[in-house]
Design an enzyme around this catalytic site. Structure first.
Site, PDB file in Angstrom:
ATOM      1  N   HIS A  17       5.799   2.581  -8.974  1.00  0.00           N
ATOM      2  CA  HIS A  17       6.454   1.777 -10.195  1.00  0.00           C
ATOM      3  C   HIS A  17       7.631   0.733  -9.774  1.00  0.00           C
ATOM      4  CE1 HIS A  17       7.267   0.871 -14.634  1.00  0.00           C
ATOM      5  NE2 HIS A  17       8.069   0.322 -14.107  1.00  0.00           N
ATOM      6  N   HIS A  19       9.609  -3.248  -9.624  1.00  0.00           N
ATOM      7  CA  HIS A  19       9.751  -4.517  -9.846  1.00  0.00           C
ATOM      8  C   HIS A  19      10.239  -5.394  -8.757  1.00  0.00           C
ATOM      9  CE1 HIS A  19       9.183  -3.740 -14.157  1.00  0.00           C
ATOM     10  NE2 HIS A  19       9.745  -2.648 -14.019  1.00  0.00           N
ATOM     11  N   LEU A  20       9.499  -6.118  -8.239  1.00  0.00           N
ATOM     12  CA  LEU A  20       9.808  -6.765  -6.956  1.00  0.00           C
ATOM     13  C   LEU A  20      10.331  -8.303  -7.201  1.00  0.00           C
ATOM     14  CD1 LEU A  20       7.216  -5.794  -4.170  1.00  0.00           C
ATOM     15  CD2 LEU A  20       9.405  -5.086  -4.725  1.00  0.00           C
ATOM     16  N   ARG A  21      10.024  -8.644  -8.676  1.00  0.00           N
ATOM     17  CA  ARG A  21      10.202 -10.175  -8.993  1.00  0.00           C
ATOM     18  C   ARG A  21       9.288 -11.248  -8.108  1.00  0.00           C
ATOM     19  NH1 ARG A  21      11.814  -7.448 -13.605  1.00  0.00           N
ATOM     20  NH2 ARG A  21      13.945  -6.841 -13.639  1.00  0.00           N
ATOM     21  N   ASN A  45       5.233  -7.528 -14.799  1.00  0.00           N
ATOM     22  CA  ASN A  45       5.926  -8.637 -15.771  1.00  0.00           C
ATOM     23  C   ASN A  45       6.872  -9.819 -15.359  1.00  0.00           C
ATOM     24  OD1 ASN A  45       7.572  -6.879 -14.649  1.00  0.00           O
ATOM     25  ND2 ASN A  45       8.900  -6.407 -16.467  1.00  0.00           N
ATOM     26  N   LYS A 110      -0.992  -2.651 -16.711  1.00  0.00           N
ATOM     27  CA  LYS A 110       0.070  -2.195 -17.318  1.00  0.00           C
ATOM     28  C   LYS A 110       0.156  -2.776 -18.918  1.00  0.00           C
ATOM     29  CE  LYS A 110       4.622  -0.629 -17.502  1.00  0.00           C
ATOM     30  NZ  LYS A 110       5.750  -1.110 -17.006  1.00  0.00           N
ATOM     31  N   HIS A 147       4.286   1.616 -20.890  1.00  0.00           N
ATOM     32  CA  HIS A 147       5.780   1.567 -21.328  1.00  0.00           C
ATOM     33  C   HIS A 147       5.626   2.052 -22.770  1.00  0.00           C
ATOM     34  CE1 HIS A 147       9.875  -0.079 -21.199  1.00  0.00           C
ATOM     35  NE2 HIS A 147       9.829   0.464 -22.390  1.00  0.00           N
ATOM     36  N   HIS A 185       8.212   5.759 -16.372  1.00  0.00           N
ATOM     37  CA  HIS A 185       9.648   6.369 -16.596  1.00  0.00           C
ATOM     38  C   HIS A 185       9.877   6.977 -17.775  1.00  0.00           C
ATOM     39  CE1 HIS A 185       8.823   2.708 -19.066  1.00  0.00           C
ATOM     40  NE2 HIS A 185       8.813   1.830 -18.024  1.00  0.00           N
ATOM     41  N   LEU A 230      15.867   0.399 -19.755  1.00  0.00           N
ATOM     42  CA  LEU A 230      14.622   0.815 -20.684  1.00  0.00           C
ATOM     43  C   LEU A 230      13.477   1.691 -20.228  1.00  0.00           C
ATOM     44  CD1 LEU A 230      14.933  -2.366 -22.946  1.00  0.00           C
ATOM     45  CD2 LEU A 230      15.974  -0.118 -23.517  1.00  0.00           C
ATOM     46  N   ASP A 258      11.219   2.408 -10.809  1.00  0.00           N
ATOM     47  CA  ASP A 258      11.361   1.328 -11.869  1.00  0.00           C
ATOM     48  C   ASP A 258      12.588   0.502 -11.383  1.00  0.00           C
ATOM     49  OD1 ASP A 258      10.741  -0.057 -14.084  1.00  0.00           O
ATOM     50  OD2 ASP A 258      12.068   1.091 -15.433  1.00  0.00           O
ATOM     51  N   HIS A 262      18.320  -7.541 -11.717  1.00  0.00           N
ATOM     52  CA  HIS A 262      18.639  -8.564 -12.316  1.00  0.00           C
ATOM     53  C   HIS A 262      20.068  -9.063 -11.706  1.00  0.00           C
ATOM     54  CE1 HIS A 262      16.105  -7.884 -15.949  1.00  0.00           C
ATOM     55  NE2 HIS A 262      16.212  -6.716 -15.771  1.00  0.00           N
TER      56      HIS A 262
HETATM   57  O1  DOR Z   1      15.082  -1.441 -17.673  1.00  0.00           O
HETATM   58  C1  DOR Z   1      13.926  -1.913 -17.566  1.00  0.00           C
HETATM   59  N1  DOR Z   1      13.882  -3.080 -16.680  1.00  0.00           N
HETATM   60  N2  DOR Z   1      12.830  -1.421 -17.865  1.00  0.00           N
HETATM   61  C2  DOR Z   1      11.518  -1.976 -17.969  1.00  0.00           C
HETATM   62  O2  DOR Z   1      10.967  -1.533 -18.618  1.00  0.00           O
HETATM   63  C3  DOR Z   1      11.521  -3.436 -17.522  1.00  0.00           C
HETATM   64  C4  DOR Z   1      12.633  -3.445 -16.272  1.00  0.00           C
HETATM   65  C5  DOR Z   1      12.678  -4.699 -15.643  1.00  0.00           C
HETATM   66  O3  DOR Z   1      11.543  -5.660 -15.850  1.00  0.00           O
HETATM   67  O4  DOR Z   1      14.051  -5.446 -15.952  1.00  0.00           O
HETATM   68 ZN    ZN Z   2       9.318  -1.015 -14.789  1.00  0.00          ZN
END
Ligand code: DOR
Ligand code: ZN
Length: 358
Positions: A17, A19-21, A45, A110, A147, A185, A230, A258, A262
């Site tokens: 799990h 997030h590479l963006r 996402n 997902k 989620h 998570h 989250l 996870d 950001h």
């Molecule tokens: O804290 C989080 N950030 N929880 C998530 O479910 C998504 C993730 C994000 O994409 O930034």
């Molecule tokens: Zn996530």
């Protein structure tokens, strides 16, 4: 005695799990992830989300371009294998699932309840309307990644995971008893107990932050935005249970960082974004968590075996060596367009590091 273990060679881990963006962010996130992990399950996402096989193929190609352009070693480049996920919306069809299952590049789908977290506005508004999609997932044995939080405004943020288990999970499982589900998570003892009470088709990922921290770390002595993610960190009693199950050797619990980047200014803000960034330092973080309860000998199952087993994939053949030599987590990394990225535990030191990385 695990106290005496100061060096540990484990099979190369996978991150189930992450997030590479997208686009310029990949120049930072891809080399970080490729330094530690072979397979990574890439969350969908993006804006707009990864909704079908074509989107997934194009996204994977962008990731691979950044890998090629990076200064990651030839060996790590050859080993890195991003696996794609689709983002379920109210408009996803059973045919989308069939195509995904047959595509060979989509590893799972997902489900974000609409509004649950970052970029979840296109998520599912009514899970009861997903019957055809769930039937198709069951038929093609494609895992559903959840989620697991309800999103009604009136539900307290600390109760949202448990309410999801009680109100949504129970129903999904009753109707689709053989669907493979990963509770992503998990953050509560309720979720850990729930996963333990179910058959082998239900598993869970656990992040480093939920093993190492609780809501006091987020809120005591001032708000610490880099601990905000989250589902939100819960009380210490939940953290302890997560650490118990992660280090128990039970294959239902495995690594999913996870890691969710950001830019620093988006986190240190009046309305800060949710997500902890750990891609580059996840293995020392997990090693530190396991060692804190004398269970470093259980690390390999969690990081490198159980996830592959759940997904029906072979375990990796190469290895990586963790060593009890302190490392310092950078205060920040350069991110795109002149911004920076502040990792989990920025500037702090960890007792474990990856051998050869210092
Ligand atoms: O804290 C989080 N950030 N929880 C998530 O479910 C998504 C993730 C994000 O994409 O930034
Ligand atoms: Zn996530």
């Amino acid at each position: 005695m695990t106290d005496s273990i100061r060096e540990l060679t484990i099979l190369q881990p996978d991150d189930w799990h992450i997030h590479l963006r997208d686009d310029k962010a990949l120049a930072t996130t891809v080399p970080h992830a490729a330094g530690s992990f072979n397979r990574v399950i890439c969350m969908p996402n993006l804006v707009p989300p990864v909704k079908n096989v074509e989107d997934a193929q194009a996204y994977r190609a962008r990731i691979m371009q950044h890998l090629e352009a990076s200064n990651v070693s030839a060996e790590r480049k050859a080993a890195f294998d991003p696996r794609m996920t689709l983002y379920l919306t109210d408009h996803t069809t059973a045919q989308d699932i069939e195509l995904a299952a047959k595509s060979g590049i989509v590893q799972a789908v997902k489900l974000y309840p609409a509004g649950a977290t970052t970029n979840s506005a296109d998520g599912v508004t009514n899970i009861n309307a997903c019957v055809d999609v769930f039937e198709a997932l069951e038929k093609y044995n494609l895992p559903l990644l959840l989620h697991g939080e309800v999103t009604h405004d009136h539900v307290d943020i600390f109760d949202r995971e448990k309410r999801f288990l009680d109100e949504v999970m129970v129903q999904i499982i009753a109707k689709f008893p053989t669907m493979k589900i990963v509770m992503e998570h998990i953050t509560t003892s309720d979720a850990a107990d729930f996963v333990l009470s179910q058959g082998n088709q239900i598993a869970a990922t656990i992040t480093p932050q939920h093993l190492m921290f609780n809501r006091n770390h987020l809120l005591l002595g001032g708000i610490k935005p880099h601990f905000y993610c989250l589902p939100i960190l819960k009380r210490e009693s939940h953290q302890k249970v997560l650490l118990d199950v992660a280090t128990s050797g039970n294959p239902k619990f495995f690594l999913g960082t996870d890691s969710a980047p950001h830019a620093t200014d988006k986190k240190e803000a009046a309305c800060g974004c949710a997500g902890c960034y750990s891609a580059a330092t996840a293995l020392p973080l997990y090693a530190t968590a396991f060692d804190s309860v004398g269970k470093i000998d259980r690390l390999e199952g969690f990081t490198s075996r159980f996830g592959a087993q759940f997904y029906g994939l072979p375990v990796n053949e190469s290895t990586i060596t963790m060593i009890k030599t302190p490392m310092q987590i950078p205060a920040s990394y350069p991110y795109f367009d002149g911004s920076s990225l502040t990792p989990l535990m920025a500037g702090e030191s960890l007792p474990w590091s990856i051998k050869g990385s210092l």
